[in-house]
Write an enzyme that holds these catalytic residues in place. Sequence first.
Site, PDB file in Angstrom:
ATOM      1  N   THR A 350      14.377  -8.985 -35.659  1.00  0.00           N
ATOM      2  CA  THR A 350      14.296  -7.823 -34.807  1.00  0.00           C
ATOM      3  C   THR A 350      14.010  -8.319 -33.392  1.00  0.00           C
ATOM      4  O   THR A 350      14.081  -9.513 -33.129  1.00  0.00           O
ATOM      5  CB  THR A 350      13.198  -6.866 -35.308  1.00  0.00           C
ATOM      6  OG1 THR A 350      13.170  -5.718 -34.480  1.00  0.00           O
ATOM      7  CG2 THR A 350      11.838  -7.514 -35.258  1.00  0.00           C
ATOM      8  N   VAL A 351      13.696  -7.398 -32.491  1.00  0.00           N
ATOM      9  CA  VAL A 351      13.284  -7.803 -31.153  1.00  0.00           C
ATOM     10  C   VAL A 351      11.941  -7.168 -30.828  1.00  0.00           C
ATOM     11  O   VAL A 351      11.647  -6.050 -31.228  1.00  0.00           O
ATOM     12  CB  VAL A 351      14.317  -7.410 -30.064  1.00  0.00           C
ATOM     13  CG1 VAL A 351      15.646  -8.081 -30.324  1.00  0.00           C
ATOM     14  CG2 VAL A 351      14.471  -5.902 -29.935  1.00  0.00           C
TER      15      VAL A 351
END
Length: 528
Positions: A350-351
């Site tokens: 993810t970020v």
Amino acid sequence: MRDFDFPGRSAVHGINGAVATSHPYASQTALEVLRNGGNAVDAAIAAVATLCVVEPHMTGIGGDCFVLYAPGGGGEVVGLNGSGRAPAAADLETLRTQGLEAIDQTSPHAVTIPGAIDAWCRLHERHGSMDFAELLAPAIGYARDGYAVHARVANDWHSLAGKLRNNEAAAAQFLPGGAAPREGDLHRQPALADTLTQIARQGRKAFYEGPIAEAMVASLKALGGVHALEDFSSFESEWVTPISSAYRGYDIHQIPPNNQGVVALVMLNILEGYDLAKFGPLSPLRTHLEIEAGRLAYDMRNRHLADLEALEVSLDRLLSKDWAAELRAKIDPECAFPDIPDLGLTTSDTVYLTVVDRDLNTVSVINSLFHGFGSGILSAETGVVFQSRGASFRLDPAHPNRLAPNKRPMHTIMPGLATRNGQAEIGYGVMGGDYQPFGHARLLTNLIDYEMDPQAGLDCPRVFALGNRVEVEKSLPTETLLGLQQRGHTLTLATPSLGGGQCIRIDRKRGVLTAGSDPRKDGCALGY
């Protein structure tokens, strides 16, 4: 202090603002917003929108978002849960009669309603200061005009080519010429640019109602999904009161369930009972204690964690220091737990980003598709890649995290924020799917117990207990590995490395912001 005889990064220092994201384009975008007079929330929205374009396998507008925010850098932290729900027509028994024991990540049944756009809009409405369209402009430019693919993105993208080939629309968009882009290649997403442009003009309504929503629903129904327009138009993210626990004078804040943030707090509550600083940051004992605390906390997660409305054990019990002491008493400092069951843990991507502005507004944001390219399903007309978060639901009718209509699944992505003496001090997060509580505990103990700066804390080698085996990064010293093996741990090499994170620490005495960005990703920290 950093040893300049070896490769590495220095921490970044700012006076008027600091940003840390997993991609240089996003960090640059956030800093430009701050320089142009925007606040931390404005910068975070512009950065996360950019990440949804330039890290398309990690995140996207077809995913979810969580936010922790400390206005003015004060001790009052607010939370925003932008995680999507199952369709109203979702039915556990229907899937069970089909012989399913779990929801596959590439199935349309893994697609919950995307919550990110609603979360961005609600966050901006309450705390933003710049025009929303101006904040989305950089992302729209990258999608329409193109962006250069960076090294870690290219590496991960290549590994996901097989998944993308399962969906004709996804393969056409993300495997140009039949292959994943290489590092330095230019990539464009024109359909996504058009969708972002409509959102910039009309806000959340453009995404959840009308032609864009109709196209998304049609894409899912064509594959057997049970999604309806009403599932999209009725979606609302939720402002929530964060949960927290004290750790050595700090208050550590997390989003409440359906988020797994409580797992990190349980780990810290267990570890608080040890004088970790005596053992050394890479010592076998410190690492062993972290592994065992994690095994206990994740066992709790797997048995109990679900959406808050379905939780069958009280949060007060889970966050109790007395209960942590009971768990701690089960740990043998010299021997690993025998007969550990498979905890069913995996890493995914993810970020995460964090921003602090000149007024010390502190924002901690995480945005995700869950697995690489989410479900692997692309709505060709809109450019939206759908998340796979519904794969977290259980198909066991007796489990609190069982699939049900309009229900949110247990969620792995978790932003973090730490306050001390009534003031925000650390915006932080460590991504990596199930790994995230381990990453939070590792980073915070690095910062607090070992007094590392944010960059050193992120650089530090990591481990992850998947159950009866422990993944270790190749940068761990031989002494540490031998010490873990002597305690009975079965070790395997983490491939790829574990997670990725960002961190900003506020030093009020010196009037300086200190930021770090994980070397395991392409990103960077910037300040001014």
